[in-house]
Scaffold this active site. Structure first.
Site, PDB file in Angstrom:
ATOM      1  N   ALA A 143       0.820  -1.211   0.000  1.00  0.00           N
ATOM      2  CA  ALA A 143       0.000   0.000   0.000  1.00  0.00           C
ATOM      3  C   ALA A 143       0.853   1.260   0.000  1.00  0.00           C
ATOM      4  O   ALA A 143       0.488   2.279  -0.606  1.00  0.00           O
ATOM      5  CB  ALA A 143      -0.920   0.001   1.216  1.00  0.00           C
ATOM      6  N   GLU A 144       2.003   1.204   0.680  1.00  0.00           N
ATOM      7  CA  GLU A 144       2.834   2.392   0.827  1.00  0.00           C
ATOM      8  C   GLU A 144       3.611   2.731  -0.449  1.00  0.00           C
ATOM      9  O   GLU A 144       3.631   3.882  -0.884  1.00  0.00           O
ATOM     10  CB  GLU A 144       3.829   2.197   1.980  1.00  0.00           C
ATOM     11  CG  GLU A 144       3.206   2.216   3.359  1.00  0.00           C
ATOM     12  CD  GLU A 144       2.829   3.627   3.803  1.00  0.00           C
ATOM     13  OE1 GLU A 144       3.211   4.596   3.100  1.00  0.00           O
ATOM     14  OE2 GLU A 144       2.152   3.749   4.840  1.00  0.00           O
ATOM     15  N   SER A 145       4.274   1.752  -1.027  1.00  0.00           N
ATOM     16  CA  SER A 145       5.206   2.053  -2.121  1.00  0.00           C
ATOM     17  C   SER A 145       5.120   1.112  -3.308  1.00  0.00           C
ATOM     18  O   SER A 145       5.844   1.316  -4.289  1.00  0.00           O
ATOM     19  CB  SER A 145       6.642   2.003  -1.592  1.00  0.00           C
ATOM     20  OG  SER A 145       7.023   0.643  -1.317  1.00  0.00           O
TER      21      SER A 145
END
Length: 254
Positions: A143-145
C-alpha cells in the site's frame, strides 16, 4: 446492528465502568467476540473506552454477515459471546458491517494482486525479528510504495516502507532507500505502534499513516478520507497476502 454497535453491547454487558473489556477469540480460523475468555479459544483482551470517538472494529475485514449473540453461565456469572458454546441460549441476533476487503479506494488505486517475490528474505527476517506478521508487513509495503525502494512521497516519506524523517531518525536508519533497512525499521515501528495500541492493527495503521499525535487528538482513527481509505486498503491487502501465503483466513464463528 453494526459491528461497532455489537461491540458496544458486549462492552455494556461486561461492566458498568468507563473502560470495558471485550475479548476477541480465535479458534480454528473462526473469530468471536465475548465478555470473558472462551474455553478452547485463543483470546485477546481489548479495552473499549466509553469516551472514545470511534469504537474499534474488533472483527477484521469480513464484509457483511449475520450472527447471534449468546448468553451462558461461566464461573458463576453470565457471560456473552458470538460463538455457540455448550449451555448457550440466544440473546439477540445481529448483522455486522465490517470493512469489505475489496479494492476501489479513491486516490489509492486498485488493491492489486499479492506480490510475494520482492524482498522476500527481508520481510521474513523482519517478521522473525519483531514478531510482526509477514503478511501484514507486505500489505503495508504494498500500500505504501508498491515495493519501490526508491519511492519518495510529496510529504517526504522514503523507501519501501515510506518512512518519515522522524522515524528514520528514531530507528537509526542510515539509508532509508535501502530496502533491508527500510523494512526492518518499518517492522520495528509497526511493532511499537501495536504495543502502544494494545495490538489494535486499525489504530496502528492510522498512526502509521497520520501520526501518533493525530490519533491521540481524535481519540481513534482520524476523520481523514485518505487515512480511512489507507486502512481499508491495507486490510484488504492483508487478507489477500494471508491467502496467497497459505495462512488460514479468519471467518466469523457460528
Amino acid at each position: 446492528m453494526g459491528a461497532l454497535g455489537l461491540a458496544l453491547v458486549l462492552a455494556a454487558a461486561a461492566a458498568p465502568v468507563e473502560a470495558r473489556t471485550v475479548y476477541r477469540c480465535v479458534r480454528e480460523g473462526t473469530v468471536s467476540l465475548a465478555t470473558a475468555p472462551e474455553p478452547g479459544s485463543k483470546c485477546e483482551a481489548r479495552e473499549i473506552d466509553d469516551t472514545a470517538v470511534q469504537t474499534p472494529n474488533l472483527w477484521g475485514s469480513m464484509g457483511v454477515f449475520s450472527g447471534t449473540l449468546y448468553e451462558r453461565e461461566q464461573d458463576g456469572r453470565l457471560v456473552y459471546s458470538t460463538r455457540n458454546l455448550p449451555g448457550s441460549r440466544v440473546y439477540l441476533r445481529f448483522t455486522a458491517v465490517t470493512p469489505p476487503g475489496e479494492p476501489a479506494h479513491e486516490g489509492l488505486g486498485q488493491v492489486g494482486a499479492p506480490q510475494l517475490q520482492p524482498f522476500a528474505a527481508e520481510f521474513r527476517a523482519a517478521a522473525k525479528a519483531t514478531g510482526v506478521e509477514d503478511a501484514w508487513l507486505r500489505a503495508v509495503a504494498h500500500a505504501e510504495s508498491a515495493f519501490d525502494a526508491d519511492a519518495l512521497s510529496s510529504k517526504g516519506a522514503q523507501g519501501v516502507m515510506q518512512l518519515m524523517p522522524d522515524v528514520v531518525a528514531d530507528y537509526g536508519v542510515e539509508d532509508p532507500f535501502n530496502a533491508k533497512q527500510s523494512i526492518r525499521a518499518g517492522a520495528r515501528h509497526l511493532r511499537a505502534l501495536l504495543r502502544r495500541y494494545g495490538d489494535d492493527r486499525t489504530l496502528a495503521l492510522a498512526a502509521y499513516n497520520a501520526g501518533i499525535g493525530t490519533v491521540q487528538r481524535y481519540g481513534g482513527v482520524p476523520p481523514y478520507a485518505e487515512t480511512q481509505a489507507y486502512i481499508a486498503k491495507v486490510q484488504a491487502l492483508h487478507a489477500r497476502y494471508r491467502e496467497a501465503m497459505g495462512i488460514r483466513v479468519e471467518r466469523p464463528a457460528q
